[in-house]
Design a protein around this motif. Structure first.
Motif, PDB file in Angstrom:
ATOM      1  N   PHE A   1       0.805  -1.214   0.000  1.00 18.06           N
ATOM      2  CA  PHE A   1       0.000   0.000   0.000  1.00 18.06           C
ATOM      3  C   PHE A   1       0.841   1.267   0.000  1.00 18.06           C
ATOM      4  O   PHE A   1       0.400   2.310   0.422  1.00 18.06           O
ATOM      5  N   ASN A   2       2.075   1.183  -0.455  1.00 13.45           N
ATOM      6  CA  ASN A   2       2.895   2.371  -0.678  1.00 13.45           C
ATOM      7  C   ASN A   2       2.862   2.656  -2.166  1.00 13.45           C
ATOM      8  O   ASN A   2       3.266   1.819  -2.970  1.00 13.45           O
ATOM      9  N   PHE A   3       2.373   3.817  -2.537  1.00 14.35           N
ATOM     10  CA  PHE A   3       2.169   4.132  -3.946  1.00 14.35           C
ATOM     11  C   PHE A   3       3.034   5.291  -4.389  1.00 14.35           C
ATOM     12  O   PHE A   3       3.393   6.154  -3.607  1.00 14.35           O
ATOM     13  N   LYS A   4       3.366   5.284  -5.674  1.00 13.81           N
ATOM     14  CA  LYS A   4       4.026   6.411  -6.300  1.00 13.81           C
ATOM     15  C   LYS A   4       2.942   7.311  -6.865  1.00 13.81           C
ATOM     16  O   LYS A   4       1.936   6.828  -7.359  1.00 13.81           O
ATOM     17  N   TYR A   5       3.130   8.628  -6.800  1.00 15.02           N
ATOM     18  CA  TYR A   5       2.137   9.523  -7.386  1.00 15.02           C
ATOM     19  C   TYR A   5       2.792  10.804  -7.856  1.00 15.02           C
ATOM     20  O   TYR A   5       3.916  11.136  -7.494  1.00 15.02           O
ATOM     21  N   GLY A   6       2.053  11.503  -8.706  1.00 12.29           N
ATOM     22  CA  GLY A   6       2.442  12.819  -9.172  1.00 12.29           C
ATOM     23  C   GLY A   6       1.234  13.717  -9.044  1.00 12.29           C
ATOM     24  O   GLY A   6       0.098  13.243  -9.057  1.00 12.29           O
ATOM     25  N   ASN A   7       1.451  14.998  -8.890  1.00 16.20           N
ATOM     26  CA  ASN A   7       0.340  15.933  -8.730  1.00 16.20           C
ATOM     27  C   ASN A   7      -0.261  16.306 -10.071  1.00 16.20           C
ATOM     28  O   ASN A   7       0.417  16.832 -10.940  1.00 16.20           O
ATOM     29  N   PHE A   8      -1.536  16.008 -10.215  1.00 14.31           N
ATOM     30  CA  PHE A   8      -2.335  16.394 -11.374  1.00 14.31           C
ATOM     31  C   PHE A   8      -1.795  15.777 -12.656  1.00 14.31           C
ATOM     32  O   PHE A   8      -1.366  14.641 -12.657  1.00 14.31           O
ATOM     33  N   ASP A   9      -1.778  16.488 -13.751  1.00 14.09           N
ATOM     34  CA  ASP A   9      -1.474  15.931 -15.059  1.00 14.09           C
ATOM     35  C   ASP A   9       0.021  16.013 -15.354  1.00 14.09           C
ATOM     36  O   ASP A   9       0.495  16.909 -16.044  1.00 14.09           O
ATOM     37  N   VAL A  10       0.775  15.080 -14.810  1.00 15.26           N
ATOM     38  CA  VAL A  10       2.224  15.033 -15.007  1.00 15.26           C
ATOM     39  C   VAL A  10       2.588  13.695 -15.649  1.00 15.26           C
ATOM     40  O   VAL A  10       1.756  12.806 -15.779  1.00 15.26           O
ATOM     41  N   ASN A  11       3.852  13.535 -16.030  1.00  9.61           N
ATOM     42  CA  ASN A  11       4.305  12.311 -16.679  1.00  9.61           C
ATOM     43  C   ASN A  11       5.264  11.501 -15.825  1.00  9.61           C
ATOM     44  O   ASN A  11       5.801  10.497 -16.271  1.00  9.61           O
ATOM     45  N   GLU A  12       5.499  11.966 -14.592  1.00  9.22           N
ATOM     46  CA  GLU A  12       6.372  11.261 -13.657  1.00  9.22           C
ATOM     47  C   GLU A  12       5.662  11.102 -12.327  1.00  9.22           C
ATOM     48  O   GLU A  12       4.777  11.881 -11.985  1.00  9.22           O
ATOM     49  N   LEU A  13       6.071  10.087 -11.554  1.00  9.91           N
ATOM     50  CA  LEU A  13       5.501   9.818 -10.234  1.00  9.91           C
ATOM     51  C   LEU A  13       6.619   9.907  -9.194  1.00  9.91           C
ATOM     52  O   LEU A  13       7.125   8.897  -8.725  1.00  9.91           O
ATOM     53  N   PRO A  14       7.017  11.117  -8.804  1.00 10.33           N
ATOM     54  CA  PRO A  14       8.188  11.266  -7.937  1.00 10.33           C
ATOM     55  C   PRO A  14       7.928  11.104  -6.437  1.00 10.33           C
ATOM     56  O   PRO A  14       8.869  11.000  -5.663  1.00 10.33           O
ATOM     57  N   TYR A  15       6.669  11.090  -6.007  1.00  8.20           N
ATOM     58  CA  TYR A  15       6.369  11.100  -4.581  1.00  8.20           C
ATOM     59  C   TYR A  15       5.824   9.760  -4.112  1.00  8.20           C
ATOM     60  O   TYR A  15       5.264   8.991  -4.885  1.00  8.20           O
ATOM     61  N   ASN A  16       5.974   9.506  -2.818  1.00  7.06           N
ATOM     62  CA  ASN A  16       5.427   8.301  -2.208  1.00  7.06           C
ATOM     63  C   ASN A  16       4.189   8.648  -1.401  1.00  7.06           C
ATOM     64  O   ASN A  16       4.103   9.724  -0.812  1.00  7.06           O
TER      65      ASN A  16
END
Length: 123
Positions: free
Chosen positions: A90-105
């Motif tokens: 349940f640890n996910f990668k995400y990016g804010n809104f309409d981006v092409n990378e998922l830099p955050y956990n």
């Protein structure tokens, strides 16, 4: 497609998806695919889906005319919570809104699922 072995095989078409959200009147939601990695290289598949509300939502993607070139990852992009592709536990990668990378956990559960086929469904 949460990087738990549920990847999209090469030469496949993503043609439908479902996801669960907790927001109403969502717009600008998209599906994205990456053949680069689970955390970068995402591109849009089709156009934005229609406005929708909280709960389970189901959509068909008629605009996907190109198969994946190799094993790919799926992510869902929505205007208020970015998009997610999980790693494990349940640890996910995400990016804010309409981006092409998922830099955050992020720790939580992102519920979405894509349907694929190796046969083109329509022209």
């Amino acid at each position: 497609a949460n990087d738990n072995g549920a990847t999209i095989a090469g030469q496949s078409y993503l043609f439908a998806f479902k996801y669960t959200c907790n927001q109403d009147n969502l717009t600008n939601t998209k599906v994205k695919l990456s053949s680069t990695s689970v955390s970068e290289g995402y591109t849009d598949i089709g156009s934005n889906v229609p406005m929708h509300n909280s709960g389970e939502n189901y959509f068909v993607l008629k605009g996907n005319s190109n198969p994946t070139s190799e094993t790919s990852y799926m992510a869902v992009s929505a205007e208020r919570f970015g998009y997610f592709s999980g790693t494990s536990g349940f640890n996910f990668k995400y990016g804010n809104f309409d981006v092409n990378e998922l830099p955050y956990n992020w720790t939580g559960i992102a519920l979405y699922q894509g349907l694929t086929t190796t046969t083109k469904q329509w022209d």
